[in-house]
Design an enzyme around this catalytic site. Structure first.
Site, short mmCIF file in Angstrom:
data_model
loop_
_atom_site.label_atom_id
_atom_site.label_comp_id
_atom_site.label_asym_id
_atom_site.label_seq_id
_atom_site.Cartn_x
_atom_site.Cartn_y
_atom_site.Cartn_z
N ARG A 152 0.86 -1.19 0.00
CA ARG A 152 0.00 0.00 0.00
C ARG A 152 0.88 1.23 0.00
O ARG A 152 1.83 1.31 0.77
CB ARG A 152 -0.92 0.00 1.22
CG ARG A 152 -2.01 -1.03 1.16
CD ARG A 152 -2.76 -1.08 2.47
NE ARG A 152 -3.52 0.11 2.73
CZ ARG A 152 -4.85 0.21 2.64
NH1 ARG A 152 -5.55 -0.82 2.30
NH2 ARG A 152 -5.45 1.33 2.91
N GLU A 164 -6.71 22.04 0.26
CA GLU A 164 -6.83 21.03 1.31
C GLU A 164 -8.29 20.79 1.65
O GLU A 164 -9.10 21.72 1.66
CB GLU A 164 -6.06 21.45 2.55
CG GLU A 164 -4.56 21.51 2.36
CD GLU A 164 -3.95 20.17 2.02
OE1 GLU A 164 -4.16 19.19 2.77
OE2 GLU A 164 -3.25 20.09 0.99
N ARG A 223 5.86 9.39 0.04
CA ARG A 223 4.76 9.16 -0.90
C ARG A 223 5.33 8.92 -2.30
O ARG A 223 6.35 9.49 -2.67
CB ARG A 223 3.84 10.39 -0.98
CG ARG A 223 3.17 10.74 0.32
CD ARG A 223 2.33 11.98 0.19
NE ARG A 223 3.15 13.14 -0.14
CZ ARG A 223 2.70 14.39 -0.16
NH1 ARG A 223 1.43 14.64 0.10
NH2 ARG A 223 3.51 15.38 -0.46
#
Length: 191
Positions: free
Chosen positions: A61, A73, A137
Site C-alpha cells: 500500500r 486542502e 509518498r
C-alpha cells in the site's frame, strides 16, 4: 458488388477500432485505488512488484501524490493555513473548495459501492525523474483505464493549480495551458 465490399470494409473497420483498448506502456505500474485522501493524493495497493529482478513484494500500500497539480486542502491542517494566506481566503473557504476537488477526484476513480464500502478502479502509475517525495509518498502521473491522465483531467476541469517541483516536469506545459483555460472559461472551482 462494390457497395457490398464497401459496407463490409466499413463494418470491419468499425469493429476493429471499437474493440481497441488503451494499453499502458510497459513501465507503468498497475495499482488498485483503495482510498481518496484529497484532490491530489490517493492510496493504492500494488498487487505484486519485483525489485532488482529478484525480490518480489506483494500487496503493498502506498500513498500517491499526483505530480504537477495542487488542490486545496479538504481538512484543516498546516497546508490549509498556507493556502489560506497565499490565496487571501479564509480556511473554511479553502476546505470547502478542497472538498469539491476531492469529490471530483473520487468521482473519476469510483466504480460504485458495496454496502458502505467504496469500490475504486485500477489505475496505472507513471513515474517521472523522482519517484518519491521526502514524506515517502510515491509521486506519479495517474492514468485511468481508458488512457486518460487523471492529473490532467483534474487541472483541465478547474479543480487544481499547477505545481511544478523539478525535476518532475514532464507535463508542466500541458498542465499550465489547462490551468489557464480552466480559469478563462470558469470551470470547476473557478465558477
Amino acid at each position: 458488388m462494390k457497395i457490398k465490399y464497401f459496407i463490409f470494409s466499413l463494418l470491419l473497420l468499425i469493429g476493429v477500432s471499437y474493440g481497441k483498448e488503451w494499453k499502458p506502456p510497459y513501465d507503468f505500474v498497475k495499482a488498485k485505488v483503495v482510498k481518496v485522501i484529497d484532490g491530489d493524493t490517493i492510496i493504492v495497493r500494488i498487487k505484486k512488484t519485483t525489485f532488482n529482478n529478484r525480490k518480489t513484494l506483494k500487496n503493498l500500500r502506498f500513498s500517491v501524490r499526483l505530480i504537477g497539480i495542487d488542490t486545496p486542502e479538504s481538512r484543516p491542517n498546516r497546508r490549509a493555513e498556507i493556502q489560506s494566506r497565499e490565496s487571501r481566503r479564509d480556511i473554511q473557504t479553502i476546505i470547502f473548495l478542497g472538498k469539491k476537488a476531492k469529490e471530483f477526484t473520487e468521482k473519476n476513480l469510483l466504480i460504485g459501492k458495496k454496502g458502505t464500502k467504496k469500490i475504486y478502479k485500477y489505475v496505472f502509475l507513471e513515474f517521472d525523474v523522482e519517484p518519491q517525495d521526502r514524506y515517502g509518498r510515491l509521486l506519479a502521473y495517474v492514468w485511468l483505464p481508458d488512457g486518460e491522465m487523471l492529473n490532467k483531467k483534474i487541472i483541465c476541469s478547474g479543480y487544481a493549480y499547477p505545481l511544478t517541483v523539478p525535476p518532475n516536469v514532464k507535463y508542466e506545459k500541458e498542465f499550465l495551458k489547462c490551468f489557464r483555460k480552466a480559469r478563462k472559461y470558469q470551470r470547476g472551482l473557478w465558477k
